[in-house]
Design an enzyme around this catalytic site. Structure first.
Site, PDB file in Angstrom:
ATOM      1  N   MET A 136     -79.871 -29.349  32.378  1.00  0.00           N
ATOM      2  CA  MET A 136     -81.191 -29.790  32.826  1.00  0.00           C
ATOM      3  C   MET A 136     -81.846 -28.706  33.680  1.00  0.00           C
ATOM      4  O   MET A 136     -82.793 -28.968  34.421  1.00  0.00           O
ATOM      5  CB  MET A 136     -81.074 -31.090  33.625  1.00  0.00           C
ATOM      6  CG  MET A 136     -80.418 -32.191  32.805  1.00  0.00           C
ATOM      7  SD  MET A 136     -80.849 -33.844  33.339  1.00  0.00           S
ATOM      8  CE  MET A 136     -80.330 -33.819  35.026  1.00  0.00           C
TER       9      MET A 136
ATOM     10  N   GLU B  58     -74.106 -20.960  39.365  1.00  0.00           N
ATOM     11  CA  GLU B  58     -72.948 -20.279  38.775  1.00  0.00           C
ATOM     12  C   GLU B  58     -72.148 -21.179  37.844  1.00  0.00           C
ATOM     13  O   GLU B  58     -71.551 -20.703  36.880  1.00  0.00           O
ATOM     14  CB  GLU B  58     -72.010 -19.774  39.877  1.00  0.00           C
ATOM     15  CG  GLU B  58     -72.287 -18.366  40.356  1.00  0.00           C
ATOM     16  CD  GLU B  58     -72.143 -17.307  39.267  1.00  0.00           C
ATOM     17  OE1 GLU B  58     -73.134 -16.568  39.060  1.00  0.00           O
ATOM     18  OE2 GLU B  58     -71.096 -17.210  38.616  1.00  0.00           O
TER      19      GLU B  58
ATOM     20  N   GLN C 192     -66.499 -29.722  33.821  1.00  0.00           N
ATOM     21  CA  GLN C 192     -65.601 -30.764  34.355  1.00  0.00           C
ATOM     22  C   GLN C 192     -66.253 -31.524  35.504  1.00  0.00           C
ATOM     23  O   GLN C 192     -65.898 -32.668  35.779  1.00  0.00           O
ATOM     24  CB  GLN C 192     -64.296 -30.114  34.827  1.00  0.00           C
ATOM     25  CG  GLN C 192     -63.266 -31.124  35.333  1.00  0.00           C
ATOM     26  CD  GLN C 192     -62.189 -30.492  36.178  1.00  0.00           C
ATOM     27  OE1 GLN C 192     -61.750 -29.376  35.880  1.00  0.00           O
ATOM     28  NE2 GLN C 192     -61.753 -31.174  37.222  1.00  0.00           N
ATOM     29  N   LYS C 193     -67.217 -30.902  36.171  1.00  0.00           N
ATOM     30  CA  LYS C 193     -67.868 -31.584  37.316  1.00  0.00           C
ATOM     31  C   LYS C 193     -68.338 -32.973  36.893  1.00  0.00           C
ATOM     32  O   LYS C 193     -68.241 -33.927  37.648  1.00  0.00           O
ATOM     33  CB  LYS C 193     -69.037 -30.727  37.804  1.00  0.00           C
ATOM     34  CG  LYS C 193     -69.450 -31.001  39.226  1.00  0.00           C
ATOM     35  CD  LYS C 193     -70.629 -31.902  39.370  1.00  0.00           C
ATOM     36  CE  LYS C 193     -71.911 -31.280  38.921  1.00  0.00           C
ATOM     37  NZ  LYS C 193     -72.973 -32.287  38.800  1.00  0.00           N
TER      38      LYS C 193
ATOM     39  N   LEU D  25     -70.527 -27.004  42.833  1.00  0.00           N
ATOM     40  CA  LEU D  25     -71.920 -26.581  42.661  1.00  0.00           C
ATOM     41  C   LEU D  25     -72.640 -27.628  41.828  1.00  0.00           C
ATOM     42  O   LEU D  25     -72.082 -28.187  40.886  1.00  0.00           O
ATOM     43  CB  LEU D  25     -72.003 -25.227  41.954  1.00  0.00           C
ATOM     44  CG  LEU D  25     -71.331 -24.044  42.641  1.00  0.00           C
ATOM     45  CD1 LEU D  25     -71.799 -22.742  42.003  1.00  0.00           C
ATOM     46  CD2 LEU D  25     -71.582 -24.024  44.133  1.00  0.00           C
ATOM     47  N   SER D  26     -73.884 -27.881  42.200  1.00  0.00           N
ATOM     48  CA  SER D  26     -74.656 -28.908  41.518  1.00  0.00           C
ATOM     49  C   SER D  26     -76.129 -28.644  41.794  1.00  0.00           C
ATOM     50  O   SER D  26     -76.488 -28.249  42.909  1.00  0.00           O
ATOM     51  CB  SER D  26     -74.236 -30.273  42.084  1.00  0.00           C
ATOM     52  OG  SER D  26     -75.074 -31.283  41.597  1.00  0.00           O
ATOM     53  N   SER D  27     -76.962 -28.861  40.795  1.00  0.00           N
ATOM     54  CA  SER D  27     -78.394 -28.621  41.014  1.00  0.00           C
ATOM     55  C   SER D  27     -78.911 -29.482  42.163  1.00  0.00           C
ATOM     56  O   SER D  27     -79.780 -29.066  42.923  1.00  0.00           O
ATOM     57  CB  SER D  27     -79.179 -28.940  39.748  1.00  0.00           C
ATOM     58  OG  SER D  27     -78.681 -28.173  38.682  1.00  0.00           O
ATOM     59  N   ARG D  28     -78.366 -30.682  42.289  1.00  0.00           N
ATOM     60  CA  ARG D  28     -78.854 -31.582  43.337  1.00  0.00           C
ATOM     61  C   ARG D  28     -78.431 -31.145  44.739  1.00  0.00           C
ATOM     62  O   ARG D  28     -78.927 -31.692  45.725  1.00  0.00           O
ATOM     63  CB  ARG D  28     -78.396 -33.014  43.071  1.00  0.00           C
ATOM     64  CG  ARG D  28     -79.176 -33.683  41.935  1.00  0.00           C
ATOM     65  CD  ARG D  28     -78.868 -35.176  41.876  1.00  0.00           C
ATOM     66  NE  ARG D  28     -79.663 -35.888  40.899  1.00  0.00           N
ATOM     67  CZ  ARG D  28     -79.280 -36.151  39.648  1.00  0.00           C
ATOM     68  NH1 ARG D  28     -78.108 -35.730  39.210  1.00  0.00           N
ATOM     69  NH2 ARG D  28     -80.078 -36.820  38.824  1.00  0.00           N
TER      70      ARG D  28
ATOM     71  N   HIS E  38     -73.293 -23.373  35.735  1.00  0.00           N
ATOM     72  CA  HIS E  38     -73.938 -23.276  34.419  1.00  0.00           C
ATOM     73  C   HIS E  38     -73.650 -21.907  33.791  1.00  0.00           C
ATOM     74  O   HIS E  38     -73.372 -21.810  32.588  1.00  0.00           O
ATOM     75  CB  HIS E  38     -75.455 -23.427  34.553  1.00  0.00           C
ATOM     76  CG  HIS E  38     -75.909 -24.749  35.083  1.00  0.00           C
ATOM     77  ND1 HIS E  38     -76.589 -24.880  36.265  1.00  0.00           N
ATOM     78  CD2 HIS E  38     -75.787 -26.003  34.587  1.00  0.00           C
ATOM     79  CE1 HIS E  38     -76.893 -26.153  36.472  1.00  0.00           C
ATOM     80  NE2 HIS E  38     -76.412 -26.852  35.469  1.00  0.00           N
TER      81      HIS E  38
HETATM   82  N1  LIG Z   1     -70.100 -26.871  39.400  1.00  0.00           N
HETATM   83  C1  LIG Z   1     -70.052 -26.940  38.071  1.00  0.00           C
HETATM   84  N2  LIG Z   1     -69.015 -26.396  37.417  1.00  0.00           N
HETATM   85  C2  LIG Z   1     -68.941 -26.460  36.071  1.00  0.00           C
HETATM   86  N3  LIG Z   1     -69.864 -27.054  35.295  1.00  0.00           N
HETATM   87  C3  LIG Z   1     -70.914 -27.604  35.906  1.00  0.00           C
HETATM   88  C4  LIG Z   1     -71.068 -27.577  37.313  1.00  0.00           C
HETATM   89  N4  LIG Z   1     -72.221 -28.200  37.627  1.00  0.00           N
HETATM   90  C5  LIG Z   1     -72.763 -28.615  36.480  1.00  0.00           C
HETATM   91  N5  LIG Z   1     -71.985 -28.260  35.442  1.00  0.00           N
HETATM   92  C6  LIG Z   1     -72.192 -28.582  34.038  1.00  0.00           C
HETATM   93  O1  LIG Z   1     -73.405 -28.035  33.604  1.00  0.00           O
HETATM   94  C7  LIG Z   1     -73.936 -28.863  32.580  1.00  0.00           C
HETATM   95  C8  LIG Z   1     -75.346 -29.180  32.909  1.00  0.00           C
HETATM   96  O2  LIG Z   1     -75.375 -29.934  34.092  1.00  0.00           O
HETATM   97  P1  LIG Z   1     -76.673 -30.226  34.916  1.00  0.00           P
HETATM   98  O3  LIG Z   1     -77.796 -29.425  34.374  1.00  0.00           O
HETATM   99  O4  LIG Z   1     -76.849 -31.675  35.109  1.00  0.00           O
HETATM  100  O5  LIG Z   1     -76.333 -29.559  36.321  1.00  0.00           O
HETATM  101  P2  LIG Z   1     -75.759 -30.226  37.571  1.00  0.00           P
HETATM  102  O6  LIG Z   1     -75.538 -29.169  38.571  1.00  0.00           O
HETATM  103  O7  LIG Z   1     -74.625 -31.092  37.170  1.00  0.00           O
HETATM  104  O8  LIG Z   1     -76.970 -31.096  38.030  1.00  0.00           O
HETATM  105  P3  LIG Z   1     -76.980 -32.423  38.850  1.00  0.00           P
HETATM  106  O9  LIG Z   1     -77.004 -31.982  40.265  1.00  0.00           O
HETATM  107  O10 LIG Z   1     -78.224 -33.052  38.374  1.00  0.00           O
HETATM  108  O11 LIG Z   1     -75.774 -33.233  38.496  1.00  0.00           O
HETATM  109  C9  LIG Z   1     -73.056 -30.103  32.516  1.00  0.00           C
HETATM  110  O12 LIG Z   1     -72.116 -29.941  31.473  1.00  0.00           O
HETATM  111  C10 LIG Z   1     -72.368 -30.066  33.854  1.00  0.00           C
HETATM  112  O13 LIG Z   1     -71.110 -30.714  33.860  1.00  0.00           O
HETATM  113  C1  LIG Z   2     -75.673 -33.268  29.347  1.00  0.00           C
HETATM  114  C2  LIG Z   2     -77.087 -33.309  29.907  1.00  0.00           C
HETATM  115  C3  LIG Z   2     -77.748 -31.962  29.716  1.00  0.00           C
HETATM  116  C4  LIG Z   2     -77.883 -34.341  29.119  1.00  0.00           C
HETATM  117  O1  LIG Z   2     -79.180 -34.401  29.594  1.00  0.00           O
HETATM  118  C5  LIG Z   2     -77.067 -33.710  31.394  1.00  0.00           C
HETATM  119  O2  LIG Z   2     -76.555 -34.980  31.581  1.00  0.00           O
HETATM  120  C6  LIG Z   2     -76.372 -32.698  32.254  1.00  0.00           C
HETATM  121  O3  LIG Z   2     -77.014 -31.695  32.556  1.00  0.00           O
HETATM  122  O4  LIG Z   2     -75.201 -32.876  32.627  1.00  0.00           O
HETATM  123  N1  BAL Z   3     -75.165 -33.607  35.666  1.00  0.00           N
HETATM  124  C1  BAL Z   3     -75.543 -34.920  35.262  1.00  0.00           C
HETATM  125  C2  BAL Z   3     -77.005 -35.106  35.164  1.00  0.00           C
HETATM  126  C3  BAL Z   3     -77.513 -36.264  35.962  1.00  0.00           C
HETATM  127  O1  BAL Z   3     -76.914 -36.617  36.994  1.00  0.00           O
HETATM  128  O2  BAL Z   3     -78.546 -36.847  35.607  1.00  0.00           O
END
Ligand SMILES: Nc1ncnc2c1ncn2[C@@H]1O[C@H](COP(=O)(O)OP(=O)(O)OP(=O)(O)O)[C@@H](O)[C@H]1O
Ligand SMILES: CC(C)(CO)[C@@H](O)C(=O)[O-]
Ligand code: BAL
Length: 469
Positions: A133, A138, A304-305, A344-347, A140
């Protein structure tokens, strides 16, 4: 083009960074671009560019780095969970001032994507897909690296999918930063220490970069009209609009009013994340089915997150008899973490500095359960074995202890932050059934949890008895 990604932790001082960059010298007109990135996206991207024509100008231009360094050191002092990276690019121009920056072709429509896919097929080039999304970090990039290592062509899909957000959730505030994402991805097309240019050159001429300004190199092109030259790029982005992904249009968030096709993985999609966010997996399963149909990837890469999501998608492709990808070609990559353990997470971008101090508690809680499991893995007799309840209990205790600590902590140590447990669960990798009673040896399980830190919901998990590949 030269591209350097330096991780400085703790962040280096200005002198050190300046001397390091000056050493590269300058032989021809160049553009210097400095971009500050953080491992957990706690600040907005900062990026500045300057055209330089001589060694004097080059040294002068390095001054632009100073405000970025100040931001970085403020950030790393404020938060133990953040480490900063500094990307400095020197784009050597062959024709006075411009630079041949490898760029990522952006595909916007289904016909463009289908043409691209057809050409890949004709050329017998395997395709990996990394669905995201956006608001990249890192974690991603590691997925993209894995895909690029395993496939000549990779598509990163970048789509903030309305259907997986309940009407009360953060669809409108979810970070959207396409230019920054493309800039980050372009670093994957270069060899960090190579003195030669990237193995992939842009199929379209790039505009000159002029003067100091914010990220001129990022906004310099409209999304590439997909000449099938895009197949020459090992990495492309598919960034469709909601109308492309949902051609029937209509209601996408209020599922009571949604008309059209929806994919629902009953059972697996209704527990844990599916119980806390009843709409979430319906949206994920629907959009991923569409993305798989659109891209027809040979391989797909997930993190795996979001372990329940990744395992559920394996079940989905198996149950829908999909061939692109197959369940075994849907790969799960380990969670990338900040040094504090925070996934790590976008949020994470939503978190304030005190919240960033508190957020790693989820990883600590899950780790305490895994430590308990590991230390009691060889019970003298069955009676000594630990139970699923023991694992949940020790993890929960860690969260409760943190809540207590926060009551009297100073603000810099998280005082005032509201920490709330959503759930901790230990479940079977295959069935998603909760593990209760004595834990059998060799059982493949996941301990996962979700907490609210202020108004931000964070998830994490650790694996017990198995590893992702
Ligand atoms: N820290 C991470 N390590 C490995 N993979 C990740 C990590 N964060 C996200 N991903 C993976 O990246 C892909 C896209 O995830 P997404 O764009 O929702 O990012 P996110 O950081 O998980 O965002 P959100 O904060 O919305 O959960 C998914 O397969 C997710 O599992
Ligand atoms: C797999 C995905 C791209 C579907 O919108 C989303 O849930 C995410 O980023 O983890
Ligand atoms: N990484 C999962 C996307 C979501 O929380 O909507």
């Amino acid at each position: 083009m030269h591209s350097y990604l330096t991780t400085l932790k703790p962040f280096g001082d200005e002198e050190e960074t300046q001397s390091r960059t000056i050493l590269w010298g300058i032989k021809s007109p160049s553009t210097l671009t400095a971009t500050l990135l953080t491992t957990d996206d706690t600040i907005e991207n900062s990026s500045l560019s300057a055209a330089v024509h001589s060694m004097g100008e080059y040294k002068q231009s390095l001054k632009m780095v100073v405000p970025l360094l100040r931001t970085a050191s403020r950030l790393t002092t404020a938060s133990a969970s953040s480490s900063a990276s500094f990307l400095i690019r020197r784009n050597v121009s062959t024709s006075g001032g411009g630079g041949n920056i490898p760029h990522i072709p952006v595909i916007r429509t289904l016909p463009q994507l289908r043409r691209w896919r057809q050409e890949a097929r004709e050329r017998k080039l395997e395709v990996g897909v990394v669905p995201t999304m956006g608001a990249l970090h890192e974690g991603h990039l590691n997925l993209v690296r894995a895909s690029m290592a395993g496939n000549p062509l990779t598509v990163m899909t970048l789509f903030v999918n309305p259907m997986q957000f309940a009407p009360t959730e953060d669809l409108s505030s979810y970070p959207r930063q396409l230019e920054r994402d493309l800039s980050l991805l372009s670093t994957l097309l270069t060899t960090p220490s190579s003195s030669s240019s990237s193995s992939y050159s842009s199929p379209t001429p790039t505009r000159s970069l002029r003067g100091l300004g914010i990220s001129e190199h990022e906004s310099f092109r409209p999304p590439t009209p997909v000449a099938n030259a895009a197949v020459e790029s090992p990495l492309v982005v598919f960034a469709p609009s909601p109308e492309v992904m949902y051609p029937l249009k209509g209601e996408l968030q209020d599922l009571g009013r949604h008309k059209g096709v929806r994919v629902d993985v009953k059972g697996w999609g209704e527990v844990m994340e599916g119980s806390s966010r009843p709409q979430f997996f319906k949206g994920v399963a629907t959009v991923c089915t569409k993305l798989f149909n659109a891209v027809e990837p040979d391989h797909a890469y997930f993190g795996q997150k979001d372990i329940q999501q990744a395992l559920l998608l394996k079940i989905l492709v198996q149950d829908l008899l999909l061939s692109h990808p197959t369940s075994s070609n849907l790969h799960i990559l380990p969670t990338t973490r900040a040094s504090s353990g925070l996934a790590l997470s976008s949020r994470n971008a939503y978190l304030s500095p005190p919240e960033l101090v508190v957020a790693p508690v989820l990883h600590r809680a899950l780790s305490s359960a895994v430590d308990l499991y590991t230390t009691s893995a060889s019970p003298v007799d069955e009676e000594d074995g630990i139970t699923g309840e023991d694992l949940i209990s020790i993890a929960t205790r860690t969260i409760l202890d943190e809540q207590q600590r926060l009551l009297s902590a100073p603000e810099a140590e998280g005082g005032g932050v509201e920490l709330r447990l959503d759930y901790i669960e230990v479940f079977d990798k295959h069935t998603f059934e909760p593990v209760r009673g004595k834990v059998e040896k060799g059982r493949e399980m996941v301990i996962a949890g979700a907490v609210w830190v202020g108004t931000t919901r964070l998830i994490d998990n650790l694996l017990i008895g198995w590893e992702v590949n």
